[in-house]
Enzyme design. Sequence first.
Site, PDB file in Angstrom:
ATOM      1  N   ASP A  67     -27.856 -15.304 -26.222  1.00  0.00           N
ATOM      2  CA  ASP A  67     -29.293 -15.281 -25.934  1.00  0.00           C
ATOM      3  C   ASP A  67     -30.013 -14.200 -26.726  1.00  0.00           C
ATOM      4  O   ASP A  67     -29.388 -13.351 -27.365  1.00  0.00           O
ATOM      5  CB  ASP A  67     -29.521 -15.077 -24.425  1.00  0.00           C
ATOM      6  CG  ASP A  67     -28.665 -13.946 -23.838  1.00  0.00           C
ATOM      7  OD1 ASP A  67     -28.097 -13.162 -24.615  1.00  0.00           O
ATOM      8  OD2 ASP A  67     -28.567 -13.861 -22.608  1.00  0.00           O
ATOM      9  N   ASN A 136     -28.212 -11.575 -10.064  1.00  0.00           N
ATOM     10  CA  ASN A 136     -28.573 -12.792  -9.324  1.00  0.00           C
ATOM     11  C   ASN A 136     -27.683 -13.976  -9.716  1.00  0.00           C
ATOM     12  O   ASN A 136     -27.986 -15.109  -9.401  1.00  0.00           O
ATOM     13  CB  ASN A 136     -30.056 -13.137  -9.546  1.00  0.00           C
ATOM     14  CG  ASN A 136     -30.379 -13.374 -11.019  1.00  0.00           C
ATOM     15  OD1 ASN A 136     -29.488 -13.379 -11.861  1.00  0.00           O
ATOM     16  ND2 ASN A 136     -31.651 -13.567 -11.323  1.00  0.00           N
ATOM     17  N   HIS A 138     -26.949 -14.860 -12.884  1.00  0.00           N
ATOM     18  CA  HIS A 138     -27.261 -15.534 -14.150  1.00  0.00           C
ATOM     19  C   HIS A 138     -26.154 -15.307 -15.175  1.00  0.00           C
ATOM     20  O   HIS A 138     -25.467 -14.291 -15.159  1.00  0.00           O
ATOM     21  CB  HIS A 138     -28.651 -15.165 -14.690  1.00  0.00           C
ATOM     22  CG  HIS A 138     -28.831 -13.793 -15.236  1.00  0.00           C
ATOM     23  ND1 HIS A 138     -29.724 -12.890 -14.722  1.00  0.00           N
ATOM     24  CD2 HIS A 138     -28.250 -13.169 -16.280  1.00  0.00           C
ATOM     25  CE1 HIS A 138     -29.687 -11.781 -15.424  1.00  0.00           C
ATOM     26  NE2 HIS A 138     -28.792 -11.908 -16.382  1.00  0.00           N
ATOM     27  N   GLU A 143     -31.242 -18.430 -15.396  1.00  0.00           N
ATOM     28  CA  GLU A 143     -31.631 -17.864 -14.108  1.00  0.00           C
ATOM     29  C   GLU A 143     -31.419 -18.878 -12.974  1.00  0.00           C
ATOM     30  O   GLU A 143     -31.342 -20.083 -13.223  1.00  0.00           O
ATOM     31  CB  GLU A 143     -33.114 -17.476 -14.159  1.00  0.00           C
ATOM     32  CG  GLU A 143     -33.449 -16.396 -15.181  1.00  0.00           C
ATOM     33  CD  GLU A 143     -33.034 -14.996 -14.747  1.00  0.00           C
ATOM     34  OE1 GLU A 143     -32.092 -14.850 -13.936  1.00  0.00           O
ATOM     35  OE2 GLU A 143     -33.647 -14.028 -15.219  1.00  0.00           O
TER      36      GLU A 143
HETATM   37  C1  GLP Z   1     -28.517  -9.679 -19.430  1.00  0.00           C
HETATM   38  C2  GLP Z   1     -27.797 -10.627 -20.407  1.00  0.00           C
HETATM   39  C3  GLP Z   1     -26.560 -11.226 -19.767  1.00  0.00           C
HETATM   40  C4  GLP Z   1     -25.740 -10.153 -19.108  1.00  0.00           C
HETATM   41  C5  GLP Z   1     -26.545  -9.508 -18.007  1.00  0.00           C
HETATM   42  C6  GLP Z   1     -25.781  -8.469 -17.215  1.00  0.00           C
HETATM   43  O1  GLP Z   1     -29.384 -10.326 -18.592  1.00  0.00           O
HETATM   44  N1  GLP Z   1     -28.635 -11.672 -20.854  1.00  0.00           N
HETATM   45  O2  GLP Z   1     -25.818 -11.907 -20.775  1.00  0.00           O
HETATM   46  O3  GLP Z   1     -24.550 -10.704 -18.574  1.00  0.00           O
HETATM   47  O4  GLP Z   1     -27.664  -8.882 -18.638  1.00  0.00           O
HETATM   48  O5  GLP Z   1     -25.824  -7.262 -17.889  1.00  0.00           O
HETATM   49  P1  GLP Z   1     -24.954  -5.987 -17.514  1.00  0.00           P
HETATM   50  O6  GLP Z   1     -23.622  -6.219 -18.098  1.00  0.00           O
HETATM   51  O7  GLP Z   1     -25.681  -4.858 -18.183  1.00  0.00           O
HETATM   52  O8  GLP Z   1     -24.957  -5.883 -16.033  1.00  0.00           O
END
Ligand code: GLP
Length: 251
Positions: A67, A136, A138, A143
Amino acid sequence: MKLIKAKDYDSMSRKAANIIAAQLILKPDSVLGLATGSSPVGIYRQLIEWYRDGDIDFAACSTVNLDEYAGLTADNKQSYAWFMQTNLFDHVNITSKNINIPNGANPDADGECARYNQVIGDVGGVDLQLLGIGHNGHIGFNEPGDAFEKDTHCVALAQSTIDANARFFGPGETVPTHAYTMGIRSIMSARKILLIATGEAKADILYKAMCGSITPAVPASVLQLHSDVTVVADQAALAKFEAAGVKVSSH
Ligand code: GLP
């Protein structure tokens, strides 16, 4: 699904990096699906170390990132393109033409998503997809919603995601509200999936995603339907599994 417990963040990073390294050693021209966020940083650090030691080689591999924030150019320090350059690509021998990330600077959302779907098809699909998990549930930026989104699409980020990601942005910097993300079908098409999770803040959602109902309200729950998923998580993130008596391996 295979659940692997690590004692802490560093151990989780090493175990997950081992799986990616094995993929590269067994198939040097692998297509790696890569992720951003704070969770994979230790994995990338470990892979760089093994590359410097001569244990792994990125020359023949291709990468496809999950993404990118809509509206950010690749040279914006908050973009996922910048994150990937500084946390991995600048330090290994990957060929720049083999790096693929949605172009957040393209204002034509439909055009950009169609281009990215074509890119994923052209590289032959993803061999190993690395995933983090949002608070959440995702994955990528898919989402919670009423239906599983399919291929690459433009998404309006949930307020909780915007709030969670605000920690990466400085005072006065606006956190983007939209992103281009691979969809659930794109993610589920990967031949293997490696999900990582760390810290007690992920314990509830990880358990819900892996052991609860399969529902678009918890996007990661769809992974229960994939035939080759490995979850590597630290003790804190696995707390609920152990409390529920779910068997977790340490290797
Ligand atoms: C973002 C990314 C996700 C990632 C998520 C969790 O939203 N788009 O790919 O898994 O953050 O991030 P973290 O690893 O910092 O908790």
